[in-house]
Motif scaffolding. Sequence first.
Motif, mmCIF file in Angstrom:
data_model
loop_
_atom_site.group_PDB
_atom_site.id
_atom_site.type_symbol
_atom_site.label_atom_id
_atom_site.label_comp_id
_atom_site.label_asym_id
_atom_site.label_seq_id
_atom_site.Cartn_x
_atom_site.Cartn_y
_atom_site.Cartn_z
ATOM 1 N N PHE A 161 -13.723 15.189 5.776
ATOM 2 C CA PHE A 161 -13.899 15.790 7.090
ATOM 3 C C PHE A 161 -14.862 14.917 7.885
ATOM 4 O O PHE A 161 -15.972 14.636 7.417
ATOM 5 C CB PHE A 161 -14.475 17.204 6.948
ATOM 6 N N PHE A 162 -14.445 14.506 9.080
ATOM 7 C CA PHE A 162 -15.319 13.736 9.946
ATOM 8 C C PHE A 162 -16.375 14.674 10.503
ATOM 9 O O PHE A 162 -16.071 15.711 11.088
ATOM 10 C CB PHE A 162 -14.526 13.077 11.072
ATOM 11 N N SER A 163 -17.621 14.319 10.326
ATOM 12 C CA SER A 163 -18.754 15.187 10.608
ATOM 13 C C SER A 163 -19.181 15.152 12.069
ATOM 14 O O SER A 163 -18.990 14.163 12.764
ATOM 15 C CB SER A 163 -19.913 14.719 9.734
ATOM 16 N N SER A 164 -19.837 16.216 12.483
ATOM 17 C CA SER A 164 -20.478 16.262 13.794
ATOM 18 C C SER A 164 -21.986 16.015 13.608
ATOM 19 O O SER A 164 -22.384 15.303 12.696
ATOM 20 C CB SER A 164 -20.167 17.583 14.501
ATOM 21 N N THR A 165 -22.820 16.630 14.426
ATOM 22 C CA THR A 165 -24.268 16.394 14.371
ATOM 23 C C THR A 165 -24.987 17.555 13.697
ATOM 24 O O THR A 165 -24.365 18.522 13.270
ATOM 25 C CB THR A 165 -24.839 16.213 15.793
ATOM 26 N N ALA A 166 -26.302 17.465 13.656
ATOM 27 C CA ALA A 166 -27.127 18.538 13.080
ATOM 28 C C ALA A 166 -27.637 19.497 14.151
ATOM 29 O O ALA A 166 -28.445 20.372 13.847
ATOM 30 C CB ALA A 166 -28.307 17.932 12.324
ATOM 31 N N SER A 167 -27.141 19.374 15.380
ATOM 32 C CA SER A 167 -27.602 20.276 16.442
ATOM 33 C C SER A 167 -27.196 21.710 16.106
ATOM 34 O O SER A 167 -26.255 21.950 15.350
ATOM 35 C CB SER A 167 -27.003 19.870 17.791
ATOM 36 N N ASP A 168 -27.898 22.664 16.707
ATOM 37 C CA ASP A 168 -27.581 24.075 16.479
ATOM 38 C C ASP A 168 -26.181 24.428 16.970
ATOM 39 O O ASP A 168 -25.563 25.360 16.458
ATOM 40 C CB ASP A 168 -28.606 24.982 17.167
ATOM 41 N N SER A 223 -28.235 13.398 12.004
ATOM 42 C CA SER A 223 -29.125 13.295 13.160
ATOM 43 C C SER A 223 -29.393 11.871 13.624
ATOM 44 O O SER A 223 -30.155 11.675 14.561
ATOM 45 C CB SER A 223 -30.472 13.961 12.839
ATOM 46 N N THR A 224 -28.797 10.896 12.997
ATOM 47 C CA THR A 224 -29.058 9.519 13.421
ATOM 48 C C THR A 224 -28.522 9.278 14.828
ATOM 49 O O THR A 224 -27.581 9.948 15.276
ATOM 50 C CB THR A 224 -28.405 8.501 12.462
ATOM 51 N N GLU A 225 -29.112 8.320 15.511
ATOM 52 C CA GLU A 225 -28.628 7.957 16.849
ATOM 53 C C GLU A 225 -27.170 7.532 16.794
ATOM 54 O O GLU A 225 -26.384 7.871 17.674
ATOM 55 C CB GLU A 225 -29.491 6.841 17.439
ATOM 56 N N ARG A 226 -26.826 6.777 15.758
ATOM 57 C CA ARG A 226 -25.448 6.299 15.605
ATOM 58 C C ARG A 226 -24.471 7.467 15.521
ATOM 59 O O ARG A 226 -23.456 7.505 16.207
ATOM 60 C CB ARG A 226 -25.332 5.421 14.361
ATOM 61 N N SER A 258 -24.182 9.358 18.838
ATOM 62 C CA SER A 258 -23.419 8.573 19.810
ATOM 63 C C SER A 258 -21.926 8.598 19.487
ATOM 64 O O SER A 258 -21.085 8.762 20.381
ATOM 65 C CB SER A 258 -23.935 7.129 19.821
ATOM 66 N N LEU A 259 -21.591 8.445 18.218
ATOM 67 C CA LEU A 259 -20.186 8.461 17.815
ATOM 68 C C LEU A 259 -19.535 9.818 18.072
ATOM 69 O O LEU A 259 -18.381 9.891 18.509
ATOM 70 C CB LEU A 259 -20.041 8.077 16.337
ATOM 71 N N VAL A 260 -20.259 10.903 17.826
ATOM 72 C CA VAL A 260 -19.716 12.241 18.099
ATOM 73 C C VAL A 260 -19.452 12.389 19.594
ATOM 74 O O VAL A 260 -18.391 12.871 20.005
ATOM 75 C CB VAL A 260 -20.651 13.356 17.579
ATOM 76 N N ALA A 261 -20.394 11.958 20.421
ATOM 77 C CA ALA A 261 -20.202 12.049 21.880
ATOM 78 C C ALA A 261 -18.970 11.261 22.306
ATOM 79 O O ALA A 261 -18.161 11.732 23.116
ATOM 80 C CB ALA A 261 -21.451 11.550 22.605
ATOM 81 N N GLN A 262 -18.792 10.081 21.750
ATOM 82 C CA GLN A 262 -17.625 9.253 22.083
ATOM 83 C C GLN A 262 -16.334 9.904 21.593
ATOM 84 O O GLN A 262 -15.329 9.921 22.303
ATOM 85 C CB GLN A 262 -17.769 7.860 21.469
ATOM 86 N N ALA A 263 -16.364 10.449 20.386
ATOM 87 C CA ALA A 263 -15.167 11.113 19.834
ATOM 88 C C ALA A 263 -14.769 12.299 20.700
ATOM 89 O O ALA A 263 -13.581 12.541 20.923
ATOM 90 C CB ALA A 263 -15.423 11.549 18.395
ATOM 91 N N ARG A 264 -15.756 13.025 21.188
ATOM 92 C CA ARG A 264 -15.469 14.187 22.032
ATOM 93 C C ARG A 264 -14.950 13.791 23.405
ATOM 94 O O ARG A 264 -14.400 14.617 24.115
ATOM 95 C CB ARG A 264 -16.706 15.081 22.132
#
Length: 172
Positions: A144-151, A15-18, A21-27
């Motif tokens: 495995f490169f992780s995503s976020t904690a969002s639902d 859930s960190t901002e970092r 942000s990295l997940v959004a960029q990767a996507r």
Amino acid sequence: MRPVQTEEELRQLRSTERQQSLVAQARQGQQDAKRKLLQFNYSCLPNADGSLKASTRLSGSVGMDIDFSEADNRAENLSHEVRDRILSMKDELGLLFFERSATKGYHIAFKRHPELSQENNLRWASQMLAVKYDEGAKDHTRVFFSSTASDDDLLFVSPELFDNVSVFSDSD
């Protein structure tokens, strides 16, 4: 690598901002961002020095990467079908963890069948779920490169997972 002890810790790491942000960029296709994401391992435990290289300490779970081809124009529908199938078979599979990957597809962790090799565990789950596993990701030291904690990203977590999961971050 270090063990992750609780679901709360897992969610905080993701859930960190970092991380978000990295997940959004990767996507958005930025491969350099993907390489900076938190990395988790579900199939083995780290060596005493925290490394995974040559680790022989198998965990009680197996991590599996399920990818969808971007060229497949049914990828979104296929993704929803597979998600629903995995969740409907969670008990039979011994599902411990289920997430949307940072780019395409899913990551799951399921209870290891100790009489089977790592690859045969992956084949077993692949056949049960009627999906292909990433054959380039069959080594038990695979991260495995992780995503976020969002639902939308973190779809299922069992308390039993925390006997089996380790995390690495390049900011550790």
